[in-house]
Design an enzyme around this catalytic site. Structure first.
Site, short mmCIF file in Angstrom:
data_model
loop_
_atom_site.label_atom_id
_atom_site.label_comp_id
_atom_site.label_asym_id
_atom_site.label_seq_id
_atom_site.Cartn_x
_atom_site.Cartn_y
_atom_site.Cartn_z
N HIS A 97 39.42 -15.88 9.91
CA HIS A 97 38.67 -15.75 9.28
C HIS A 97 37.82 -14.59 9.18
O HIS A 97 36.91 -14.04 7.92
CB HIS A 97 37.95 -17.17 9.69
CG HIS A 97 36.67 -17.53 8.77
ND1 HIS A 97 35.62 -18.75 9.10
CD2 HIS A 97 36.66 -17.33 7.42
CE1 HIS A 97 34.55 -18.60 7.42
NE2 HIS A 97 35.32 -18.25 6.55
N GLU A 100 40.26 -12.32 7.21
CA GLU A 100 40.08 -12.94 6.03
C GLU A 100 39.17 -12.20 4.73
O GLU A 100 39.84 -11.53 3.98
CB GLU A 100 40.67 -14.10 5.52
CG GLU A 100 40.11 -14.38 3.96
CD GLU A 100 39.34 -16.13 3.60
OE1 GLU A 100 37.97 -15.68 2.50
OE2 GLU A 100 39.26 -17.06 4.63
N HIS A 101 37.31 -12.52 5.75
CA HIS A 101 36.41 -11.33 4.89
C HIS A 101 36.64 -9.79 4.61
O HIS A 101 36.49 -9.24 3.67
CB HIS A 101 35.26 -11.59 5.18
CG HIS A 101 35.14 -13.14 5.49
ND1 HIS A 101 33.05 -13.69 4.74
CD2 HIS A 101 35.18 -14.84 4.94
CE1 HIS A 101 33.11 -14.63 4.55
NE2 HIS A 101 34.25 -15.37 5.21
N GLU A 198 27.50 -18.67 8.15
CA GLU A 198 28.80 -19.67 7.67
C GLU A 198 29.47 -21.27 7.91
O GLU A 198 29.66 -22.51 7.91
CB GLU A 198 30.34 -18.90 6.90
CG GLU A 198 30.68 -19.70 5.80
CD GLU A 198 32.46 -19.43 5.09
OE1 GLU A 198 33.55 -20.01 5.02
OE2 GLU A 198 32.30 -17.95 5.08
#
Length: 824
Positions: A97, A100-101, A198
């Site tokens: 994750h 991905e950012h 998040e």
């Protein structure tokens, strides 16, 4: 009036679009590829026509790296690209994750920060995003412009294969220790980071907490046992070096799957991908495969806790229980198709056995947050349960689930229910939504052959009338790999989470030397300075005026009237479907009834209104499934772009059907207008509880939307009404209604709302159909309007139909004939 309609139909036939000379389609061009053919470093492995979807699928392998490629050639200008990597983390740090950012923060060719966001105003993209799932990461985009496709492809390829992966970007996107005030070294240290915060938000949502635990505990042996998005406190254990290593091992062409869709030439895509990325790599052997889960020899049970929900319909009933069964491997495409059908038969709609057994007795408020067939993991699963239930009912629900499975094995399903489901599949096959291209990227070619799967399913039923019951016996009754997971609220849950974070923070702080504290402060200033810099986006590709078509294609429409109601007719290649929409304004509805409009619309969802005409609500829902692709009624607020004080308020009626079911669809609408029965308080209570639960569940996930809606309510009249229809006002109102012991007063209000909303005087319509079917459609619309004329008040003179309507003002007493509303 009918004579006028005949005149209009004659005119409609004359205005039909002329047939163009037939040219070779994208799907036909793709059929010319030959297995074994070499194209820009790729070899064609398979060429498969998929006539159900009017496309040809071409599978290729990259000769050097082994990268796999699937192209869906179809006459669709909305061209899509995606690249996927199998990302299989083995811990809770959220490395896929965060990666991905971080790859979206600049690359070798495009070193500016956030190139994806910078491309938003340099592109004509119709979609840009990235996703992290449990075992893969995906980067898709779509556009209708060929040059734009090449530009975006360059940015995407460089981002994923050659990202900068700077340490500053890791601190920003992942996690970091930083002073609360970055410019004040004496302010306390705290955890910061985009993904860290998040995921804290994700785990504040009880539904997401439950779903995550269910997957982790049902598949505990490999990557599915961890949180791919990252467990907040575990995220703080990830290092920058580990992130870079994960990219090197997972973001390699040998571990990649490419997908393209649309009418642009495949050769150009392959050439660009080879030259800009793949030619710079050699084959590797990535160890990313997901092994099969070891099956249990007996069922298991587990329990988790969550936070209290102050807006729950009943604060004393906040328990959740679900039974989840591990099914077969999703690569068996026909078995996956069959189990997906079986899932729908078991839980979808008021006629399904689990709806009758779990929802209607009002033991809980709704199905559990995880329900039905889930094919997102290597081995699929099926789950069923309840949320919003009392603790003392947990054992009762377990017994009901077990007994319902026994009943299904004994009695099976009615033939009409199976036919309704197969009809739904046919509708889904023909309907082309705005995300049509994106859906293809997530399914193997064999699963796209829907007609073949349906035919095979019918053959299995014919050969073995107990085919479905045997599947239930095998996958549910005899399946020992099943998990019963319960969840209950803990009053100290939030406090415990906060304390755990503080303990982890103190551990990190206590391990710091004085030099490390100074370094943290300096890095915080460095990151703040970097974030404040004006970015030079000149390195990014951009479209020129010459790359854009100078004219916008216009959709030809004909304006007419049926029974005095304005109707817009639009001929389109709808693939054998007919689409109907109608706008009924709320201008005459008393103010005190507006708060009830969302409930009125919720009652009219596919799960069935109370009763209509000769049908009860079960029969009504069954007819909707057999004859339509769904019938919905939703609140609608349209602001005037030229004057913020003006807006249109109403409800939007939408439905679609196969051409052969056109009369049946309008017959169902006639029943809804003419003879709905609002007299079943028990049915209303079920719907109120479900609606209140849905609204409550959505707050933590969409809190920012609720905040924006509330903040905007004082700015314009339209925003104030939006708060009434969909803001916290509506959430609190539904909670109060769910707490009422007597709903008789609510039942009395629904017919009053219906008289104002389902009134031809307040209505305008639009239909989309093929040129060959438009005449029949116009006749059915005229008949429908004739059937509901008794609902009219004293007839007012019909306003002239205005075709040029783009600048027409909206006033509280007038309808706006908006062309935008009716775009297909």
């Amino acid at each position: 009036m009918f004579r006028q309609s005949k005149t209009f139909l004659s005119k409609l036939r004359c205005l039909s679009v002329l047939q163009r000379p037939k040219s070779i389609s994208a799907a036909e061009r793709a059929l010319q590829y030959v297995v074994g053919q070499k194209i820009h470093g790729f070899t064609v492995r398979e060429v498969t026509p998929v006539p159900d979807l009017f496309l040809t699928a071409v599978k290729l392998d990259h000769d050097v790296t082994g990268a796999q490629y699937l192209h869906a050639a179809r006459d669709d200008s909305n061209n899509l690209f995606s690249v996927q990597f199998r990302t299989t983390p083995m811990d809770n740090t959220g490395v896929p994750h965060i990666l991905e950012h971080t790859v979206l923060c600049g690359s070798q060719r495009f070193p500016c920060r956030d190139p994806f966001f910078k491309m938003l105003n340099r592109s004509l993209s119709t979609f840009m995003n990235a996703f992290t799932a449990s075992d893969y990461t995906m980067y898709p985009f779509s556009t209708q412009n060929a040059k734009d496709f090449q530009n975006l492809l360059s940015v995407y390829l460089d981002a994923v294969f050659f990202p900068s992966l700077r340490e500053l970007d890791f601190w920003q996107e992942g996690w970091r220790l930083e002073n609360e005030n970055p410019t004040d070294p004496s302010s306390p240290l705290m955890f910061k980071g985009v993904v860290f915060n998040e995921m804290k938000g994700v785990f504040s949502d009880n539904e997401r907490v439950y779903a995550q635990h269910l997957q982790n505990k049902l598949l505990p042996d490999h990557t599915y046992s961890v949180v791919s998005g990252g467990e907040p406190l575990a995220i703080t254990d990830l290092t920058w070096e580990q992130l870079k290593h994960f990219h090197a091992t997972h973001y390699h062409p040998s571990n990649a799957r490419f997908f393209t869709y649309g009418d642009l030439p495949l050769e150009q895509h392959l050439k660009q991908i080879e030259e800009e990325a793949l030619c710079k790599f050699q084959r590797t052997d990535p160890d990313t495969a997901v092994p099969a889960q070891t099956l249990w020899d007996k069922p298991r049970e587990d329990h988790v806790t969550c936070s209290l929900d102050p807006l729950a319909p009943d604060p004393t009933k906040q328990n959740t229980l679900c039974v989840s069964y591990l099914l077969g491997d999703i690569t068996d495409t026909f078995e996956a198709f069959t189990l997906s059908l079986l899932s729908s038969l078991m839980i979808s709609g008021p006629n399904s056995p689990f709806y009758k057994a779990l929802i209607e007795p009002k033991i809980g408020t709704d199905f559990s947050s995880v329900v039905g067939y889930d094919g997102s993991t290597k081995q699929a699963s099926f789950s069923v349960g309840l949320q919003g239930m009392a603790e003392e009912n947990i054992e009762k629900v377990k017994c009901i689930i077990s007994q319902t499975i026994d009943d299904i094995i004994a009695t099976g399903f009615e033939e009409e229910r199976i036919e309704a489901l197969l009809h739904k599949i046919e509708i889904q096959m023909k309907h082309q939504s705005t995300m049509y291209s994106f859906t293809f990227s997530q399914y193997p070619v064999q699963l796209l052959k829907i007609s073949e799967n349906v035919a095979r399913f019918r053959q299995c039923l014919q050969e073995n009338p107990r085919y479905i019951q045997d599947k239930v016996q095998h996958y549910f009754k005899e399946n020992t790999h099943q998990l019963t997971l319960s969840m209950s609220p803990d009053e100290q849950y939030v406090e415990k989470q906060s304390n755990a974070e503080q303990d982890k923070l103190q551990q990190k702080i206590q391990a710091l030397s004085d030099a490390a504290r100074i370094d943290i402060y300096e890095k915080g200033l460095q990151l703040l300075s970097e974030q404040c810099k004006t970015q030079d986006a000149s390195c990014l590709p951009a479209l020129k005026v010459s790359d854009i078509e100078p004219t916008i294609p216009r959709t030809p429409v004909q304006m007419g009237a049926a029974g005095g109601v304005p109707v817009q007719y639009c001929e389109q290649p709808t693939n054998g479907m007919v689409y109907f929409r109608a706008m009924c304004n709320l201008n005459t509805l008393p103010e005190d009834l507006k708060i009830y409009v969302p409930l009125f619309c919720y009652n009219n969802k596919l799960n069935g209104i109370f009763c209509c005409g000769e049908f009860d609500y079960r029969q009504q829902a069954q007819q909707m499934e057999l004859k339509t692709g769904g019938m919905s009624v939703t609140p609608q607020i349209i602001s005037d772009t030229a004057d913020l004080d003006l807006y249109e308020q109403g409800i939007l009626l939408t439905s679609a059907c196969l051409e052969r079911n056109l009369p049946d669809m309008f017959h169902l609408w006639s029943d809804l207008f003419n003879s709905p029965h609002f007299d079943d308080e028990e049915r209303l209570r079920v719907l109120v509880m479900m609606s209140a639960q849905e609204l409550s569940n959505g707050i933590s996930y969409s809190g920012h939307v609720y905040a924006m809606t509330r903040a905007a309510r004082s700015l314009t009249p339209a925003a104030d009404l939006q708060e009434t229809f969909g803001g916290m006002d509506q959430v609190k109102f539904m909670k109060r209604m769910a707490e009422m012991t007597d709903l008789t007063s609510i039942l009395r209000k629904l017919p009053r709302i219906k008289r104002h909303l389902f009134n031809p005087d307040n209505m305008r319509c639009a239909v989309n159909a093929t040129p060959q079917k438009m005449e029949d459609t116009a006749v059915e619309v005229e008949r429908f309007m004739g059937n509901i004329t008794s609902l009219r008040k004293e007839r007012k003179p019909v306003r002239p139909v205005i075709v040029e309507v783009m600048n027409h003002k909206i006033t509280p007493g007038k309808n706006k004939h908006s062309a935008e509303l009716y775009q297909n």
